[in-house]
Motif scaffolding. Sequence first.
Motif, PDB file in Angstrom:
ATOM      1  N   THR A   1     -13.467   1.702   2.238  1.00 28.18           N
ATOM      2  CA  THR A   1     -12.670   0.993   1.228  1.00 28.18           C
ATOM      3  C   THR A   1     -13.141   1.377  -0.177  1.00 28.18           C
ATOM      4  O   THR A   1     -12.325   1.680  -1.060  1.00 28.18           O
ATOM      5  CB  THR A   1     -12.817  -0.540   1.420  1.00 28.18           C
ATOM      6  OG1 THR A   1     -12.610  -0.845   2.792  1.00 28.18           O
ATOM      7  CG2 THR A   1     -11.845  -1.323   0.586  1.00 28.18           C
TER       8      THR A   1
ATOM      9  N   ALA B   1     -12.069   4.922  -0.991  1.00 29.01           N
ATOM     10  CA  ALA B   1     -10.620   5.012  -1.241  1.00 29.01           C
ATOM     11  C   ALA B   1     -10.300   4.466  -2.634  1.00 29.01           C
ATOM     12  O   ALA B   1      -9.461   5.027  -3.355  1.00 29.01           O
ATOM     13  CB  ALA B   1      -9.861   4.241  -0.164  1.00 29.01           C
ATOM     14  N   GLU B   2     -10.989   3.414  -3.026  1.00 30.73           N
ATOM     15  CA  GLU B   2     -10.756   2.852  -4.367  1.00 30.73           C
ATOM     16  C   GLU B   2     -11.167   3.856  -5.441  1.00 30.73           C
ATOM     17  O   GLU B   2     -10.453   4.070  -6.413  1.00 30.73           O
ATOM     18  CB  GLU B   2     -11.510   1.520  -4.527  1.00 30.73           C
ATOM     19  CG  GLU B   2     -10.768   0.376  -3.827  1.00 30.73           C
ATOM     20  CD  GLU B   2     -11.589  -0.906  -3.665  1.00 30.73           C
ATOM     21  OE1 GLU B   2     -12.750  -0.945  -4.121  1.00 30.73           O
ATOM     22  OE2 GLU B   2     -11.048  -1.852  -3.043  1.00 30.73           O
TER      23      GLU B   2
ATOM     24  N   LEU C   1     -11.058   6.947  -5.187  1.00 36.05           N
ATOM     25  CA  LEU C   1     -10.066   8.026  -5.178  1.00 36.05           C
ATOM     26  C   LEU C   1      -8.706   7.559  -5.676  1.00 36.05           C
ATOM     27  O   LEU C   1      -7.731   8.314  -5.636  1.00 36.05           O
ATOM     28  CB  LEU C   1      -9.925   8.584  -3.747  1.00 36.05           C
ATOM     29  CG  LEU C   1     -11.158   9.308  -3.202  1.00 36.05           C
ATOM     30  CD1 LEU C   1     -11.051   9.513  -1.693  1.00 36.05           C
ATOM     31  CD2 LEU C   1     -11.362  10.659  -3.884  1.00 36.05           C
ATOM     32  N   GLY C   2      -8.609   6.292  -6.079  1.00 34.66           N
ATOM     33  CA  GLY C   2      -7.342   5.758  -6.584  1.00 34.66           C
ATOM     34  C   GLY C   2      -6.362   5.416  -5.472  1.00 34.66           C
ATOM     35  O   GLY C   2      -5.164   5.292  -5.701  1.00 34.66           O
ATOM     36  N   ARG C   3      -6.850   5.293  -4.237  1.00 34.82           N
ATOM     37  CA  ARG C   3      -5.986   4.994  -3.096  1.00 34.82           C
ATOM     38  C   ARG C   3      -6.457   3.733  -2.366  1.00 34.82           C
ATOM     39  O   ARG C   3      -6.350   3.623  -1.151  1.00 34.82           O
ATOM     40  CB  ARG C   3      -5.972   6.181  -2.115  1.00 34.82           C
ATOM     41  CG  ARG C   3      -5.111   7.332  -2.564  1.00 34.82           C
ATOM     42  CD  ARG C   3      -3.619   6.994  -2.444  1.00 34.82           C
ATOM     43  NE  ARG C   3      -2.776   8.087  -2.881  1.00 34.82           N
ATOM     44  CZ  ARG C   3      -2.417   8.282  -4.144  1.00 34.82           C
ATOM     45  NH1 ARG C   3      -2.827   7.451  -5.100  1.00 34.82           N
ATOM     46  NH2 ARG C   3      -1.640   9.300  -4.476  1.00 34.82           N
TER      47      ARG C   3
ATOM     48  N   GLU D   1      -5.212   0.892  -2.102  1.00 36.06           N
ATOM     49  CA  GLU D   1      -4.179   0.146  -1.363  1.00 36.06           C
ATOM     50  C   GLU D   1      -3.973   0.709   0.056  1.00 36.06           C
ATOM     51  O   GLU D   1      -3.571  -0.011   0.966  1.00 36.06           O
ATOM     52  CB  GLU D   1      -2.844   0.072  -2.140  1.00 36.06           C
ATOM     53  CG  GLU D   1      -2.063   1.356  -2.236  1.00 36.06           C
ATOM     54  CD  GLU D   1      -2.446   2.256  -3.421  1.00 36.06           C
ATOM     55  OE1 GLU D   1      -1.613   3.050  -3.851  1.00 36.06           O
ATOM     56  OE2 GLU D   1      -3.608   2.165  -3.915  1.00 36.06           O
ATOM     57  N   SER D   2      -4.283   2.004   0.241  1.00 34.16           N
ATOM     58  CA  SER D   2      -4.054   2.613   1.560  1.00 34.16           C
ATOM     59  C   SER D   2      -4.908   1.966   2.641  1.00 34.16           C
ATOM     60  O   SER D   2      -4.508   1.907   3.804  1.00 34.16           O
ATOM     61  CB  SER D   2      -4.374   4.111   1.526  1.00 34.16           C
ATOM     62  OG  SER D   2      -3.631   4.730   0.510  1.00 34.16           O
TER      63      SER D   2
END
Length: 440
Positions: free
Chosen positions: A269, A272-273, A275-277, A279-280
């Motif tokens: 998580t 991903a944050e 990496l700007g993703r 929400e995925s």
Amino acid sequence: MKISVIGCGYLGAVHAASLASVGHDVVGVDIDAAKVEALSNGRSPIYEPELPELLRAGIESGRLRFSTDMSDVRGATVHFIAVGTPQRLGSSSADLTYVDQAFADLLPHLVDGDVVVGKSTVPVGTAQRHAGSVEARGARLAWNPEFLREGFAVKDTIEPDRLVYGVADGDTYSVEQLNEVYATAIASGSPVIVSDFATAELVKVAANAFLATKISFINAMAEIAEVTGADVTKLADAIGHDKRIGRKFLNAGVGFGGGCLPKDIRAFTARAEELGRGESVAFLKEVDAINLRRRERVVELVTEELGGSVFQKKVAVLGLAFKPDSDDVRDSPALDVAVRLNGLGAKVVATDPEAMPNSRRLHPQLVYGTTEEALADADAVVVVTEWPEYKELNPAKVHRMVRTPIVVDARNCLDADVWAESGWEYAGLGRQVRNGRVTT
Ligand code: UGA
């Protein structure tokens, strides 16, 4: 082949011993002198079935040795990095200190043609970050995540479900070297998937995220079952017959713990944050929350069963390891339940076949004892790790040992009907309380 394994913990010790068992010449390197000494004498610092035998056989054959000296990796042509990537203190992300240090310590010893193979679970992008410095030494980097389960670590290493090699573009040499390392596994049918670095890194966290999600899914169903009168174990059996779903990893209970699933979903998580993703994989926060709620639910159930308060009540906590066949108590739901009940004033006596020493180190305030000591005059019994010895307890015999026949089955691993027939009040997770016949 001559191989080095850097980091001799849960992963590295098993990896080194397993590679020696299939004929390679292996040196394991670790900074922990006590661990190296134990391993060198054929003693396993962790409880892992089959590992002690493999260590002793490897050492006796002369193909396996351990050292604290990084220069002992010289002569090896393939170097595995198998150090830990724990959760960073005060953050969800992975702590890469040990990985970065392992690379820094290994680099001066690399020679032309060596292959460095990362096995540690890392945030996507880590391999790329280290590739340049490895290549500058004339060596190559590959990423080969591990999928071993504690308790089955030797089997999972020798006969893996699959092998994943993340390599740089066009690097067929590393693929050939890894095929040679794993020749035995490949000959016995393990499929090989060759990819880029990012895919290999992601395969690992995606697999653990999927498994964690599967467990939290069934635990979410348990929450619904609890308010509707349904039985989650029957629900799991029924949906599990659908081959697309499968019954494995659908055991509702106190939830997942250990050194991998909890920290891996958090690190994923966090990455991903970055990496700007975010929400995925935002659903992984819910997976985590459902999982943690189950621990609270177990404490709540014990409290309800004891008439609203656990204060001064003797509670036998059976199990401390995060799962059976392990002495690992990292993020263990079982140990957490014991600590929470103790904090509420219950007279907890906790027991476990293997995990008491590790638990005592972390929580010296708890009272530990044998199964008999835990059960003697208990007001309630909680089964929190499904060790075979707890599943096989004879309910009639245990009935005579306790003060009140109340059992909370936090792993849904006991036969509810048999326990109820023996006079127990049985409470599982995601299923109805079974009332036993009235006994004196
Ligand atoms: C997990 C993965 O299963 C391995 O594939 C992976 O290599 C490893 O993490 C890792 O990243 O190193 P492990 O942590 O040994 O392996 O344990 P699991 O067997 O996956 O169990 C994890 C937790 O889930 C345990 O607390 C277990 O009790 C719980 N669990 C498992 C459930 O609550 N319900 C289930 O149905 C299955």
